[in-house]
Scaffold this active site. Structure first.
Site, PDB file in Angstrom:
ATOM      1  N   THR A  13       0.840  -1.202   0.000  1.00  0.00           N
ATOM      2  CA  THR A  13       0.000   0.000   0.000  1.00  0.00           C
ATOM      3  C   THR A  13       0.870   1.245   0.000  1.00  0.00           C
ATOM      4  OG1 THR A  13      -1.788  -1.117   1.143  1.00  0.00           O
ATOM      5  CG2 THR A  13      -1.820   1.244   1.270  1.00  0.00           C
ATOM      6  N   ASP A  37      -9.512  -1.593   3.012  1.00  0.00           N
ATOM      7  CA  ASP A  37      -9.824  -0.282   3.593  1.00  0.00           C
ATOM      8  C   ASP A  37      -9.395   0.878   2.711  1.00  0.00           C
ATOM      9  OD1 ASP A  37      -7.137  -1.110   4.077  1.00  0.00           O
ATOM     10  OD2 ASP A  37      -6.914   0.586   5.443  1.00  0.00           O
ATOM     11  N   GLY A  42      -2.192  -1.757   6.476  1.00  0.00           N
ATOM     12  CA  GLY A  42      -2.346  -2.889   7.382  1.00  0.00           C
ATOM     13  C   GLY A  42      -3.562  -3.676   6.945  1.00  0.00           C
ATOM     14  N   GLY A 100      -6.764  -4.590   5.952  1.00  0.00           N
ATOM     15  CA  GLY A 100      -7.857  -3.656   5.722  1.00  0.00           C
ATOM     16  C   GLY A 100      -9.142  -3.983   6.448  1.00  0.00           C
TER      17      GLY A 100
HETATM   18  N1  ASP Z   1      -4.679  -1.943   3.711  1.00  0.00           N
HETATM   19  C1  ASP Z   1      -4.451  -2.714   2.524  1.00  0.00           C
HETATM   20  C2  ASP Z   1      -5.628  -3.609   2.274  1.00  0.00           C
HETATM   21  O1  ASP Z   1      -6.125  -4.201   3.212  1.00  0.00           O
HETATM   22  C3  ASP Z   1      -3.225  -3.551   2.559  1.00  0.00           C
HETATM   23  C4  ASP Z   1      -2.062  -3.005   3.279  1.00  0.00           C
HETATM   24  O2  ASP Z   1      -1.948  -1.847   3.565  1.00  0.00           O
HETATM   25  O3  ASP Z   1      -1.191  -3.793   3.557  1.00  0.00           O
HETATM   26  O4  ASP Z   1      -5.992  -3.772   1.154  1.00  0.00           O
END
Ligand code: ASP
Length: 314
Positions: A173, A204, A225, A227
């Site tokens: 991300t 998210d 993180g 989501g």
């Molecule tokens: N937040 C992102 C998602 O869940 C993935 C990430 O940031 O690692 O799609």
């Protein structure tokens, strides 16, 4: 004026990449900051700055967004992105797009021209194309690193012994927050999700209030993180609410969310945030998080793990 960025909380362990590649990661972070700063320095709005910064990170193979994004279980790419400006609270987002080269530009087009906040899948790709954005074949986004990571994960599952999935497999991300000369705040986030994710899964990053939020006078934030938990806890909006209604400072609010709320679920988490007073705060609970910011003195600072590198003046 301030700008800060992140390249995800799933940074590989330092020993897994040669020094020259880490240098390139830092160079791309610096390039992203410079792209955003050029707009702010010319008097442009924060929303243009975060968009420009995210485009650079989407075009880099080192981050899980645009070129170099994670692969679904079917070894394809489905990308999510969102953007928000804090002056009028306007926002735009796309999810599970497969063909628009820079999903953040599609999110911006949705915000500016569609009358909607979130467009999904093939309809979002068609909308982006109609807006004149560059379109690519889905394989454009694929890099050898993601193919190998997916193969490793799937081989581990097939063998019954699921190999320990690292934060680097899960997360990536990219995101940016900025404050322009008029005090306007903006935030943007773009992602490929995580390797081996099921088709149609939406995280998210394209959800306003979960992965992205901006409100003038309070803060701008972009999250990274797992989501699902950021959605369930409305993390980006909660950070803003903690400040606006709860009287917390930016660091208090961000640290609580990352080190208590998210850590309580045992997941890797991070965010980059910017307060209306220009404070930058970028907490994470993983071993590393690619990140960068420009200080009040105009120094460009970038980091992937603990050590922060001053890479020059902007
Ligand atoms: N937040 C992102 C998602 O869940 C993935 C990430 O940031 O690692 O799609």
């Amino acid at each position: 004026m301030e700008i800060a960025i992140h390249g995800g909380c799933g940074t590989l362990a330092p020993e897994l990449l040669p020094a020259a590649e880490w240098e390139e990661v830092r160079a791309h972070l610096a390039q992203s900051l410079r792209a955003g700063w050029a707009i702010l320095a010319a008097g442009g709005p924060a929303v243009d700055a975060v968009q420009a910064a995210v485009v650079v990170l989407e075009d880099s193979p080192h981050f899980n967004a645009g070129y170099g994004a994670a692969l679904t279980h079917e070894a394809e790419h489905e990308l999510d992105a969102s953007i928000m400006e804090g002056t009028q609270g306007r926002a735009g987002a796309v999810c599970t797009v497969r063909r628009v080269r820079n999903p953040i530009l599609a999110a911006r087009a949705v915000m500016e021209h569609s009358g909607c906040v979130l467009l999904s899948a093939e309809a979002a790709d068609r909308y982006a194309q109609a807006q004149g954005l560059a379109m690519v074949d889905n394989t454009y986004f694929t890099t050898p690193r993601r193919v190998k990571a997916l193969a490793d994960i799937q081989a581990g599952k097939a063998g019954g012994a699921i190999r320990p999935i690292t934060e680097a497999d899960r997360h990536g991300t990219v995101g940016a927050v900025a404050r322009d000369a008029r005090g306007g705040l903006a935030a943007a986030t773009s992602t490929g999700g995580f390797n081996d994710k099921p088709q149609g899964r939406v995280g998210d990053s394209p959800i306003i209030g979960a992965g992205t939020f901006a409100r003038d006078g309070v803060c701008a934030v972009s999250c990274t993180g797992m989501g699902e938990l950021f959605i369930r806890h409305a993390v980006a909006y909660d950070l803003c609410a903690r400040m606006e209604y709860g009287g917390q400072s930016l660091p208090q609010a961000g640290d609580h969310l990352v080190h208590q709320t998210m850590s309580g679920h045992g997941i890797g988490a991070g965010l980059v945030s910017l307060g209306a007073d220009g404070t930058v705060h970028a907490p994470f609970n993983t071993r590393g998080m690619a990140r960068g910011w420009i200080t009040g003195e105009g120094r460009i600072c970038v980091a992937t793990h603990e050590e922060v590198f001053d890479v020059g003046h902007c």
